[in-house]
Design a protein around this motif. Structure first.
Motif, short mmCIF file in Angstrom:
data_model
loop_
_atom_site.label_atom_id
_atom_site.label_comp_id
_atom_site.label_asym_id
_atom_site.label_seq_id
_atom_site.Cartn_x
_atom_site.Cartn_y
_atom_site.Cartn_z
N TYR A 67 14.06 1.95 11.68
CA TYR A 67 13.19 2.17 10.53
C TYR A 67 13.97 1.96 9.23
CZ TYR A 67 9.77 3.99 13.75
OH TYR A 67 8.87 4.11 14.77
N THR A 99 -5.55 0.39 15.09
CA THR A 99 -4.21 0.11 15.60
C THR A 99 -3.33 -0.21 14.40
OG1 THR A 99 -4.57 -2.27 15.85
CG2 THR A 99 -5.10 -0.88 17.77
N HIS A 100 -2.04 -0.36 14.68
CA HIS A 100 -1.08 -0.80 13.67
C HIS A 100 -0.20 -1.87 14.31
CE1 HIS A 100 -2.07 2.65 11.18
NE2 HIS A 100 -1.87 3.43 12.23
N ASP A 101 0.28 -2.79 13.51
CA ASP A 101 1.23 -3.79 13.98
C ASP A 101 2.62 -3.18 14.15
OD1 ASP A 101 -0.82 -5.65 13.87
OD2 ASP A 101 -0.24 -6.38 11.88
N ASP A 102 2.80 -1.96 13.65
CA ASP A 102 4.08 -1.26 13.69
C ASP A 102 3.89 0.05 14.45
OD1 ASP A 102 6.71 -0.55 13.14
OD2 ASP A 102 6.38 -0.21 11.00
N ASP A 103 5.00 0.63 14.93
CA ASP A 103 4.95 1.97 15.51
C ASP A 103 4.51 2.95 14.43
OD1 ASP A 103 6.03 0.81 17.78
OD2 ASP A 103 8.05 1.60 17.43
N GLU A 104 3.92 4.05 14.84
CA GLU A 104 3.56 5.11 13.89
C GLU A 104 4.28 6.38 14.32
OE1 GLU A 104 -0.28 7.23 11.76
OE2 GLU A 104 -0.62 5.64 13.21
N ALA A 138 3.29 0.50 18.51
CA ALA A 138 2.50 -0.54 17.85
C ALA A 138 1.37 -0.99 18.77
CB ALA A 138 3.39 -1.73 17.50
N ASN A 139 0.23 -1.29 18.17
CA ASN A 139 -0.95 -1.80 18.86
C ASN A 139 -1.63 -0.81 19.81
OD1 ASN A 139 -0.75 -4.40 17.57
ND2 ASN A 139 1.03 -4.73 18.91
N HIS A 159 8.94 0.38 9.59
CA HIS A 159 9.90 -0.71 9.72
C HIS A 159 9.96 -1.60 8.47
CE1 HIS A 159 9.69 0.19 14.12
NE2 HIS A 159 10.99 0.06 13.93
N TRP A 164 1.59 2.34 5.64
CA TRP A 164 0.49 2.47 6.58
C TRP A 164 -0.51 1.34 6.38
CZ3 TRP A 164 -4.73 2.97 7.03
CH2 TRP A 164 -5.23 3.54 8.20
#
Length: 187
Positions: A67, A99-104, A138-139, A159, A164
């Motif tokens: 991160y 969803t997100h393209d990145d981890d949350e 992610a996703n 990242h 967000w």
């Protein structure tokens, strides 16, 4: 008290799993690539001092997971029109499945919130409380409920500095499951 409740994604009529055991929660989530850890809780944490108070933990997670941007978010109940408007706005922003393209990754330094993870044919409701670090890969399809009177301090890991960014699915699944307030009242 942290609580994991798992239901079929068809609805909450049948409970597949309900546990407050941190080890059992971590094991159940790990099967899906979701990390769950507990950190020590420090009293008096605010968004302004959270990154200092948890500097060692934040550095460890940032280094391990790569991160580059970390911030802290706070919602503290107040009997003001500004708080009530902000509470509604923020709650509604995260309530729809996305969803997100990145981890949350979120650490709850104070207060609580529920992450609902829609994985396969199940919904995993993780009622996070102070001391919980949850990492949604992610996703992963999910939504978040902070309740009608949000009260928390969370540390957020990213990242990149875009922060967000949600990709909404358009599904109404979130309306079919118990809310933060309903889960809290049943604890």
């Amino acid at each position: 008290m942290t609580l994991l409740t798992v239901w079929p994604d068809s609805g909450p009529e049948e409970t597949v799993l309900r546990t407050t055991d941190a080890e059992e929660i971590a094991t159940a989530l790990k099967e899906h690539g979701v990390r769950f850890h507990r950190w020590s809780v420090v009293d008096g944490v605010t968004a302004e001092n959270a990154l200092q108070v948890y500097a060692e933990d934040v550095a460890r997670v940032s280094e391990t997971e790569g991160y580059t941007y970390v911030d802290a978010m706070e919602m503290t109940p107040a009997d003001t029109d500004e708080y009530r408007a902000k509470a509604v706005e923020f709650r509604n922003k995260f309530l729809a499945e996305h969803t997100h393209d990145d981890d949350e990754d979120r650490y709850f330094a104070r207060g609580a919130g529920v992450f609902y993870l829609h994985i396969g044919d199940k919904v995993y409701a993780v009622f996070c409380t102070a001391g919980d670090l949850l990492s949604v890969p992610a996703n992963t399809t999910h939504w978040f409920d902070m309740g009608t009177e949000p009260d928390y301090v969370s540390i957020r890991f990213f990242h990149d500095d875009d922060g967000w960014v949600g990709n909404f699915t358009g599904s109404d699944i979130a309306t079919k499951f118990p809310t933060f307030d309903e889960l809290r009242s049943g604890m």
